[in-house]
Design a protein around this motif. Structure first.
Motif, mmCIF file in Angstrom:
data_model
loop_
_atom_site.group_PDB
_atom_site.id
_atom_site.type_symbol
_atom_site.label_atom_id
_atom_site.label_comp_id
_atom_site.label_asym_id
_atom_site.label_seq_id
_atom_site.Cartn_x
_atom_site.Cartn_y
_atom_site.Cartn_z
ATOM 1 N N PRO A 1 0.800 -1.244 0.000
ATOM 2 C CA PRO A 1 0.000 0.000 0.000
ATOM 3 C C PRO A 1 0.825 1.284 0.000
ATOM 4 N N PHE A 2 2.144 1.195 0.023
ATOM 5 C CA PHE A 2 2.978 2.386 0.149
ATOM 6 C C PHE A 2 2.775 3.366 -1.014
ATOM 7 N N VAL A 3 2.775 2.892 -2.238
ATOM 8 C CA VAL A 3 2.634 3.781 -3.404
ATOM 9 C C VAL A 3 1.241 4.423 -3.457
ATOM 10 N N PRO A 4 0.145 3.665 -3.274
ATOM 11 C CA PRO A 4 -1.164 4.343 -3.266
ATOM 12 C C PRO A 4 -1.297 5.384 -2.151
ATOM 13 N N VAL A 5 -0.691 5.117 -1.006
ATOM 14 C CA VAL A 5 -0.757 6.081 0.089
ATOM 15 C C VAL A 5 0.037 7.336 -0.266
ATOM 16 N N CYS A 6 1.169 7.193 -0.922
ATOM 17 C CA CYS A 6 1.939 8.365 -1.367
ATOM 18 C C CYS A 6 1.154 9.173 -2.399
ATOM 19 N N LEU A 7 0.429 8.502 -3.270
ATOM 20 C CA LEU A 7 -0.424 9.212 -4.234
ATOM 21 C C LEU A 7 -1.563 9.941 -3.528
ATOM 22 N N LEU A 8 -2.101 9.344 -2.477
ATOM 23 C CA LEU A 8 -3.139 9.988 -1.678
ATOM 24 C C LEU A 8 -2.597 11.256 -1.019
ATOM 25 N N MET A 9 -1.371 11.177 -0.516
ATOM 26 C CA MET A 9 -0.749 12.358 0.085
ATOM 27 C C MET A 9 -0.519 13.435 -0.973
ATOM 28 N N ALA A 10 -0.155 13.043 -2.174
ATOM 29 C CA ALA A 10 0.029 14.019 -3.254
ATOM 30 C C ALA A 10 -1.294 14.716 -3.577
ATOM 31 N N CYS A 11 -2.387 13.966 -3.585
ATOM 32 C CA CYS A 11 -3.710 14.567 -3.814
ATOM 33 C C CYS A 11 -4.052 15.564 -2.717
ATOM 34 N N ALA A 12 -3.716 15.235 -1.477
ATOM 35 C CA ALA A 12 -3.968 16.151 -0.363
ATOM 36 C C ALA A 12 -3.184 17.449 -0.549
ATOM 37 N N HIS A 13 -1.933 17.341 -0.964
ATOM 38 C CA HIS A 13 -1.126 18.543 -1.165
ATOM 39 C C HIS A 13 -1.624 19.356 -2.351
ATOM 40 N N LEU A 14 -2.134 18.708 -3.377
ATOM 41 C CA LEU A 14 -2.720 19.449 -4.505
ATOM 42 C C LEU A 14 -3.973 20.197 -4.080
ATOM 43 N N CYS A 15 -4.774 19.590 -3.204
ATOM 44 C CA CYS A 15 -5.966 20.272 -2.688
ATOM 45 C C CYS A 15 -5.580 21.515 -1.900
ATOM 46 N N VAL A 16 -4.530 21.418 -1.103
ATOM 47 C CA VAL A 16 -4.068 22.583 -0.344
ATOM 48 C C VAL A 16 -3.483 23.631 -1.293
ATOM 49 N N ALA A 17 -2.746 23.186 -2.290
ATOM 50 C CA ALA A 17 -2.117 24.117 -3.232
ATOM 51 C C ALA A 17 -3.142 24.883 -4.055
ATOM 52 N N ALA A 18 -4.343 24.320 -4.205
ATOM 53 C CA ALA A 18 -5.391 25.011 -4.958
ATOM 54 C C ALA A 18 -5.843 26.284 -4.240
ATOM 55 N N ASN A 19 -5.602 26.372 -2.936
ATOM 56 C CA ASN A 19 -5.948 27.531 -2.124
ATOM 57 C C ASN A 19 -7.431 27.870 -2.215
ATOM 58 N N VAL A 20 -8.256 26.828 -2.158
ATOM 59 C CA VAL A 20 -9.708 26.983 -2.137
ATOM 60 C C VAL A 20 -10.183 26.519 -0.771
ATOM 61 N N PRO B 1 -11.532 18.305 2.921
ATOM 62 C CA PRO B 1 -11.092 17.067 2.265
ATOM 63 C C PRO B 1 -9.576 16.911 2.265
ATOM 64 N N ALA B 2 -8.854 18.013 2.116
ATOM 65 C CA ALA B 2 -7.392 17.942 2.132
ATOM 66 C C ALA B 2 -6.890 17.488 3.498
ATOM 67 N N CYS B 3 -7.487 17.996 4.563
ATOM 68 C CA CYS B 3 -7.082 17.583 5.913
ATOM 69 C C CYS B 3 -7.410 16.118 6.150
ATOM 70 N N ALA B 4 -8.557 15.670 5.666
ATOM 71 C CA ALA B 4 -8.921 14.263 5.828
ATOM 72 C C ALA B 4 -7.952 13.365 5.047
ATOM 73 N N LEU B 5 -7.669 13.731 3.804
ATOM 74 C CA LEU B 5 -6.735 12.941 2.995
ATOM 75 C C LEU B 5 -5.332 12.959 3.592
ATOM 76 N N CYS B 6 -4.884 14.132 4.015
ATOM 77 C CA CYS B 6 -3.548 14.255 4.580
ATOM 78 C C CYS B 6 -3.431 13.464 5.876
ATOM 79 N N GLY B 7 -4.434 13.559 6.736
ATOM 80 C CA GLY B 7 -4.406 12.815 7.986
ATOM 81 C C GLY B 7 -4.379 11.321 7.757
ATOM 82 N N PHE B 8 -5.224 10.839 6.852
ATOM 83 C CA PHE B 8 -5.267 9.410 6.560
ATOM 84 C C PHE B 8 -3.937 8.934 5.983
ATOM 85 N N ALA B 9 -3.403 9.699 5.023
ATOM 86 C CA ALA B 9 -2.140 9.302 4.392
ATOM 87 C C ALA B 9 -0.969 9.403 5.367
#
Length: 142
Positions: free
Chosen positions: A70-89, A95-103
């Motif tokens: 599961p290491f690679v899918p979890v790293c991709l999940l963390m990347a999605c969380a960082h993209l959500c934060v980078a969107a600055n919306v 959702p970014a906090c939930a994804l980041c916390g889980f990852a």
């Protein structure tokens, strides 16, 4: 994960008011989640990620697959969380906090497995401790 965890209050402040106008100046309570609510959400999802991925890794091991799968899918999940934060919306902060916390929790559960898989169990304690200290020392400013 540490970037969001350590700077969540500043990220919320930088996202601006939830309504798009200064709600506090208007005398209204701003909509959306506060920084403390987002920290709680991140913590709950962190715990959930640790438990879920540890159970998934054990289930994979019983089926003859590597525990570190599961290491690679979890790293991709963390990347999605960082993209959500980078969107600055502001609407994407929860959702970014939930994804980041889980990852982040998932990676914490997978780190010992990956270290043991890569380096063996002979010097596991020393190697794992140095990896964890490197992350902590890296967060200090010179």
């Amino acid at each position: 994960g540490l970037v969001i965890t350590n700077n969540l209050a500043q990220i919320v402040r930088a996202a601006g008011p939830a309504t798009g106008i200064d709600a506090e100046a208007m005398g209204e309570r701003p909509a959306g989640m506060s920084a403390s609510s987002l920290v709680c959400l991140l913590g709950v999802c962190n715990c959930t990620g640790r438990l879920a991925v540890a159970l998934a890794a054990e289930s994979l091991a019983r089926r003859g697959m590597p525990r570190s799968l599961p290491f690679v899918p979890v790293c991709l999940l963390m990347a999605c969380a960082h993209l959500c934060v980078a969107a600055n919306v502001r609407a994407l902060l929860a959702p970014a906090c939930a994804l980041c916390g889980f990852a982040f929790g998932s990676l914490a559960a997978l780190n010992p497995v990956v270290v043991c898989t890569l380096y063996g169990s002979r010097a596991f304690g020393a190697i794992y401790t140095s990896i964890m200290l490197a992350a902590a020392l890296g967060s200090f400013r010179a």
